[in-house]
Design a protein around this motif. Structure first.
Motif, PDB file in Angstrom:
ATOM      1  N   ARG A  17      -4.546   2.984   9.737  1.00 45.60           N
ATOM      2  CA  ARG A  17      -5.740   2.905  10.569  1.00 45.60           C
ATOM      3  C   ARG A  17      -7.010   2.828   9.743  1.00 45.60           C
ATOM      4  NH1 ARG A  17      -6.662   6.656  15.847  1.00 45.60           N
ATOM      5  NH2 ARG A  17      -4.691   5.598  16.338  1.00 45.60           N
ATOM      6  N   TYR A  18      -6.994   3.371   8.543  1.00 46.93           N
ATOM      7  CA  TYR A  18      -8.193   3.392   7.705  1.00 46.93           C
ATOM      8  C   TYR A  18      -7.919   2.737   6.354  1.00 46.93           C
ATOM      9  CZ  TYR A  18      -9.933   6.706  11.158  1.00 46.93           C
ATOM     10  OH  TYR A  18     -10.346   7.297  12.324  1.00 46.93           O
ATOM     11  N   PRO A  19      -7.542   1.452   6.347  1.00 50.03           N
ATOM     12  CA  PRO A  19      -7.211   0.797   5.075  1.00 50.03           C
ATOM     13  C   PRO A  19      -8.403   0.683   4.136  1.00 50.03           C
ATOM     14  CG  PRO A  19      -7.339  -0.809   6.846  1.00 50.03           C
ATOM     15  CD  PRO A  19      -7.402   0.534   7.496  1.00 50.03           C
ATOM     16  N   ALA A  20      -9.604   0.529   4.673  1.00 53.43           N
ATOM     17  CA  ALA A  20     -10.782   0.393   3.812  1.00 53.43           C
ATOM     18  C   ALA A  20     -11.062   1.680   3.054  1.00 53.43           C
ATOM     19  CB  ALA A  20     -12.000  -0.008   4.647  1.00 53.43           C
ATOM     20  N   ALA A  21     -10.862   2.813   3.716  1.00 53.00           N
ATOM     21  CA  ALA A  21     -11.161   4.104   3.091  1.00 53.00           C
ATOM     22  C   ALA A  21     -10.029   4.621   2.227  1.00 53.00           C
ATOM     23  CB  ALA A  21     -11.492   5.134   4.175  1.00 53.00           C
TER      24      ALA A  21
ATOM     25  N   HIS B 108       0.845  -1.190   0.000  1.00 52.05           N
ATOM     26  CA  HIS B 108       0.000   0.000   0.000  1.00 52.05           C
ATOM     27  C   HIS B 108       0.884   1.245   0.000  1.00 52.05           C
ATOM     28  CE1 HIS B 108      -3.571  -2.428   0.728  1.00 52.05           C
ATOM     29  NE2 HIS B 108      -2.938  -3.030   1.718  1.00 52.05           N
TER      30      HIS B 108
ATOM     31  N   VAL C 230     -11.633  10.925   6.756  1.00 55.26           N
ATOM     32  CA  VAL C 230     -11.956   9.638   7.392  1.00 55.26           C
ATOM     33  C   VAL C 230     -12.635   9.806   8.741  1.00 55.26           C
ATOM     34  CG1 VAL C 230     -10.121   8.402   6.185  1.00 55.26           C
ATOM     35  CG2 VAL C 230      -9.644   9.433   8.428  1.00 55.26           C
TER      36      VAL C 230
ATOM     37  N   GLY D 203      -6.598   2.697   1.887  1.00 53.91           N
ATOM     38  CA  GLY D 203      -5.552   1.766   1.488  1.00 53.91           C
ATOM     39  C   GLY D 203      -5.709   1.181   0.103  1.00 53.91           C
ATOM     40  N   GLY D 204      -6.946   1.127  -0.391  1.00 48.30           N
ATOM     41  CA  GLY D 204      -7.165   0.543  -1.705  1.00 48.30           C
ATOM     42  C   GLY D 204      -6.870   1.488  -2.855  1.00 48.30           C
TER      43      GLY D 204
END
Length: 255
Positions: free
Chosen positions: A187-191, A4, A143, A193-194
């Motif tokens: 801390r916020y991979p869903a928001a 990432h 976030v 990291g992608g």
């Protein structure tokens, strides 16, 4: 294993200045910190500039840099800002995203210094070619938009558990902002990291504009005359008539 953006190479940039007016204040010191991976050693480059104008008491109280120090040890401001722009360009060519806390402040001030000393712009210069910016202030507001409280670098570092040793010193602030940005991404991979760093760069411009509109609405409701600039990561230059300086502007005030 997928890497990432927050686990890869990052650079971080910060300045200390004569004040907070990006159009007229000057760079006094700057730092660029590069780290290839979390926990890896950092490479730090620092600059001390003689801004050519007295450093106001208020600014000196914040960063501790005196007129005597910059006259004795600083280099000409024009030399420093050219080197800083070249260093940012080198990070862009290397594919390293650059962390800049509250980017419209530091990058706009650097742009105006380039215009002042060299007739060049950051937007059209070599640093703009591929420069990808990550702004922890914008990321955090996106976030965790409803969290109350201030979002200065000191506040964000406290919230995310990042050490900030020597606040208001350019290298210390840049180092902390880099670690902070990695922490927000983790801390916020869903928001976050992608997305690639470039995708984040593009989305931050939209997020910042929305955040700025919300702040402007609050100012308007409270009767505060302050105006919020929607531009990110660089505020456009304006001429004396208040309009943006663009090719073919044709205004006498721009002459």
């Amino acid at each position: 294993m997928q890497q990432h953006w927050y686990t890869g190479p990052l650079a971080s940039f910060d300045t200390e200045t004569t004040g907070v007016d990006v159009e007229n204040d000057r760079i006094v010191s700057a730092a660029l910190v590069v780290q290839l991976a979390p926990g890896a050693p950092t490479r730090t480059t620092t600059w001390l500039a003689d801004p050519g104008v007295p450093i106001p008491d208020g600014a000196r109280a914040v960063h501790g840099i005196t007129d005597e120090r910059v006259r004795a040890h600083g280099r000409p401001a024009g030399t420093v800002v050219a080197e800083v722009a070249s260093a940012l360009a080198a990070e862009a060519r290397a594919g390293h995203p650059v962390v800049v806390m509250n980017a419209p402040y530091d990058l706009t001030l650097l742009d105006r210094e380039l215009r002042r000393h060299h007739g060049l712009t950051l937007a059209a210069g070599p640093a703009a070619d591929g420069l990808v910016v990550l702004d922890p202030r914008v990321l955090d507001k996106h976030v965790d938009r409803y969290r109350k409280g201030r979002r200065t670098l000191t506040d964000l570092c406290a919230h995310y558990g990042v050490e900030l040793a020597g606040a208001h010193e350019a290298a210390a602030d840049a180092t902390a902002a880099l670690a902070l940005t990695r922490r927000i991404g983790a801390r916020y991979p869903a928001a976050l990291g992608g997305l690639t760093a470039l995708e984040l760069h593009l989305r931050q411009a939209v997020w910042h504009a929305a955040q700025a509109r919300g702040l402007q609405s609050w100012f308007d409701r409270s009767g505060t005359p302050e105006r919020v600039d929607l531009s990110w990561p660089l505020r456009p230059a304006r001429c004396g008539c208040g309009r943006r300086l663009e090719p073919g502007h044709g205004c006498e005030a721009a002459a």
